[in-house]
Design an enzyme around this catalytic site. Structure first.
Site, PDB file in Angstrom:
ATOM      1  CG  ASN A  42      -0.358  -0.151   2.530  1.00  0.00           C
ATOM      2  OD1 ASN A  42       0.628  -0.855   2.700  1.00  0.00           O
ATOM      3  ND2 ASN A  42      -0.913   0.524   3.514  1.00  0.00           N
ATOM      4  CB  ILE A  43       1.737   3.680  -2.284  1.00  0.00           C
ATOM      5  CG1 ILE A  43       2.651   2.484  -2.617  1.00  0.00           C
ATOM      6  CG2 ILE A  43       2.512   5.004  -2.385  1.00  0.00           C
ATOM      7  CD1 ILE A  43       3.071   2.417  -4.080  1.00  0.00           C
ATOM      8  CD  GLU A  44      -1.481   4.895   4.509  1.00  0.00           C
ATOM      9  OE1 GLU A  44      -1.016   5.756   5.280  1.00  0.00           O
ATOM     10  OE2 GLU A  44      -2.190   3.950   4.895  1.00  0.00           O
ATOM     11  CB  CYS A  53      -5.315  -1.397  -1.774  1.00  0.00           C
ATOM     12  SG  CYS A  53      -6.666  -0.570  -0.951  1.00  0.00           S
ATOM     13  CD  GLU A  55      -5.487  -5.885  -1.247  1.00  0.00           C
ATOM     14  OE1 GLU A  55      -4.882  -4.790  -1.157  1.00  0.00           O
ATOM     15  OE2 GLU A  55      -6.354  -6.246  -0.441  1.00  0.00           O
ATOM     16  CB  CYS A  90     -10.899  -2.443   0.299  1.00  0.00           C
ATOM     17  SG  CYS A  90     -10.308  -1.850  -1.295  1.00  0.00           S
ATOM     18  CB  CYS A  93      -8.744  -4.614  -3.768  1.00  0.00           C
ATOM     19  SG  CYS A  93      -7.583  -3.255  -3.459  1.00  0.00           S
TER      20      CYS A  93
END
Ligand code: THU
Length: 135
Positions: A42-44, A53, A55, A90, A93
């Site tokens: 995940n990359i915020e 996310c 995935e 989620c 995804c």
């Protein structure tokens, strides 16, 4: 590639998580029908909306490399990287999986670094809207 091997690659993928806002580290390992593995984490983002996310990173990496046939994905995650039960994919995804994967695509959800629960995508996204619906 066994489910456990794929799970341990997903655990490895968590190391690169960029998650300064939620503190949740997530890792994904996607196996193609041809036997290749694509990792994702995940990359915020400070603006929150652009966050992606683990995935989807794995799936989009694979699709952008020309892969479109997938057999399974392992997903693992937890606050501060501590795996404390299933970190389920989620809804967004799940829908992205449905775009490229058939109903029998397997989703392996880590419970710990070595234990997991696996379910077919059709169980995670019943009565799904699929590419066939817009043909
Ligand atoms: N996250 C994932 O990477 N995969 C999911 O399926 C659910 C949520 C990430 C996004 C965000 O960085 C953090 O977990 C908390 O929502």
């Amino acid at each position: 590639m066994t489910d456990k091997e794929l799970l341990s690659l997903a655990v490895k993928a968590m190391e690169n998580s960029y998650s300064p806002y939620s503190g949740c580290k997530v890792g994904a390992a996607l196996l193609t029908e041809s036997g290749k593995v694509y990792l994702g984490t995940n990359i915020e983002n400070a603006a929150f909306g652009p966050t992606i996310c683990a995935e989807r990173v794995a799936i989009f990496k694979a699709v952008s490399e020309g892969e479109k046939s997938f057999s399974k994905i392992a997903v693992v995650g937890g606050k501060n990287g501590v795996i404390n039960g299933i970190f389920a994919p989620c809804g967004v995804c799940r829908q992205v999986m449905r775009e490229f994967c058939s109903d029998d695509f397997t989703v392996i959800m880590g419970i710990s670094e070595t234990e997991y629960k696996s379910l077919p995508l059709s169980d995670l996204l019943p009565l799904s809207f699929s590419p066939e619906d817009v043909k």
